[in-house]
Write a protein that holds these residues in place. Structure first.
Motif, short mmCIF file in Angstrom:
data_model
loop_
_atom_site.label_atom_id
_atom_site.label_comp_id
_atom_site.label_asym_id
_atom_site.label_seq_id
_atom_site.Cartn_x
_atom_site.Cartn_y
_atom_site.Cartn_z
N SER A 115 39.79 44.11 41.24
CA SER A 115 38.69 43.34 40.76
C SER A 115 38.71 42.74 39.28
O SER A 115 38.09 41.77 39.15
CB SER A 115 37.61 44.27 40.93
N ALA A 116 39.40 43.38 38.55
CA ALA A 116 39.52 42.78 37.24
C ALA A 116 40.49 41.32 37.46
O ALA A 116 40.31 40.52 36.74
CB ALA A 116 40.19 43.72 36.09
N VAL A 117 41.51 41.39 38.26
CA VAL A 117 42.30 40.21 38.51
C VAL A 117 41.45 39.27 39.03
O VAL A 117 41.28 38.14 38.55
CB VAL A 117 43.53 40.61 39.39
N LEU A 118 40.74 39.77 39.74
CA LEU A 118 39.47 38.51 40.45
C LEU A 118 38.57 37.80 39.60
O LEU A 118 38.25 36.76 39.36
CB LEU A 118 38.79 39.03 41.56
N ASP A 119 38.29 38.68 38.61
CA ASP A 119 37.32 38.18 37.42
C ASP A 119 38.24 37.06 36.61
O ASP A 119 37.64 36.07 36.13
CB ASP A 119 36.90 39.42 36.59
N GLN A 120 39.44 37.44 36.27
CA GLN A 120 40.23 36.45 35.78
C GLN A 120 40.29 35.17 36.48
O GLN A 120 40.41 34.02 35.98
CB GLN A 120 41.63 36.84 35.28
N VAL A 121 40.44 35.46 38.04
CA VAL A 121 40.56 34.10 38.91
C VAL A 121 39.35 33.28 38.90
O VAL A 121 39.30 32.00 38.65
CB VAL A 121 40.83 34.75 40.12
N ARG A 122 38.21 34.13 38.68
CA ARG A 122 36.81 33.20 38.59
C ARG A 122 36.97 32.47 37.31
O ARG A 122 36.45 31.46 37.29
CB ARG A 122 35.74 34.30 38.57
#
Length: 312
Positions: A115-122
């Protein structure tokens, strides 16, 4: 063969497999193009979020998101809060859908992300929508680190691309201001401020009374400088990125040393296997020679006995 094309292909490889694939590609071209091999060897492993964005760029999934940026910018220029709210809702939906699509692509590749990586993707997709230069960088498929938008400041693209020369629009082109990732409240406030205000009526003044001395109290603390705080935050972020790049470089060097050690071990194991096979062949020859010698002695003894029997 262009380095940018090679880099785009390598950046689609999952970060866990990147170093091995980069080494294989470097060896494949070293004989024909040493300069290209050197550039491939210096290609940085992408951060997980950058890898996901490169997967989306490869699929052409970022076009709608980046193209939404000018519409938001125009709505802000027109100070249209209703249109700004509508476009921001649309932007949130697009960002959420793209983040989910990126998560699906990573899972399909066998490397699900956190989820932390997806936050960076967003955050990277929002930066690509906010700043046209960041949009060009994200759509290039050459991203090696995630991006972040900070209000009206241009998105920092230093060290973000594997081959900056291949994406000139990331550094030049339109001079449009970035779009701040904030609510439309600021536009409504500016709109109200531009309206004519009624002149205030003077209030009746009370009769003056002798002033009493008052304790001034503690001096107010100096107000914080937002610009200085932003600069300090950017400097801290740049230092953190530098440390991260250094750590990545050290990790890649260690992985390369490990790979070389594993190759040396494999060579030694092959040499040991060859030596063992040679020993086994030598032992078979020795055993066969011993058997032949035993048979020869038996024949000799039989011949001697036959001769003695004949002599009698």
């Amino acid at each position: 063969m262009e380095f940018a094309d090679v880099a785009r292909g390598l950046l689609l490889v999952a970060p866990a497999d990147f170093v091995r694939e980069r080494t294989a590609r470097q060896r494949a071209v070293r004989k024909d193009d040493r300069e290209l091999a050197t550039r491939i060897g210096g290609l940085r492993k992408p951060a997980p979020a950058a890898w996901v964005v490169d997967l989306l760029a490869h699929e052409g999934a970022l076009d709608e998101a980046v193209d939404l940026g000018p519409a938001i910018r125009q709505a802000q220029a027109d100070a249209d809060p209703d249109e700004i709210r509508r476009l921001r809702r649309q932007r949130a939906e697009v960002v959420a859908a793209l983040a989910q699509a990126g998560a699906d692509l990573a899972s399909d590749a066998g490397h699900p992300v956190t989820s932390a990586v997806l936050d960076q993707v967003r955050a990277t997709i929002e930066a690509a929508m906010a700043d046209p230069h960041a949009g060009a960088a994200a759509r290039s498929g050459l991203l090696v680190r995630p991006l972040e938008s900070a209000g009206f400041d241009a998105v920092d693209l230093d060290g973000a691309l594997a081959d900056p020369d291949a994406v000139p629009d990331a550094w030049s082109g339109t001079d449009a201001e970035p779009i701040p990732i904030t609510s439309a409240r600021g536009s409504r406030t500016a709109s109200r401020a531009s309206r004519p205000q009624p002149e205030p009526q003077p209030e009746p003044q009370p009769e003056e009374e002798p002033e009493e001395e008052q304790d001034p109290g503690p001096e107010p603390e100096p107000r914080a400088d937002p610009a200085a705080e932003r600069r300090a935050a950017r400097e801290a972020e740049a230092a953190a990125r530098t440390e991260s790049r250094d750590a990545d470089a050290a990790l890649e060097a260690a992985e390369q040393e490990l790979e070389a050690a594993e190759e040396r071990r494999a060579d030694l194991e092959r040499q040991l296997a060859d030596a063992s096979a040679e020993i086994q062949r030598a032992e078979r020859v020795r055993d066969e020679s011993a058997d032949a010698s035993d048979r020869a002695r038996d024949l000799l003894r039989a011949a001697q006995r036959h001769r003695r029997d004949v002599g009698r």
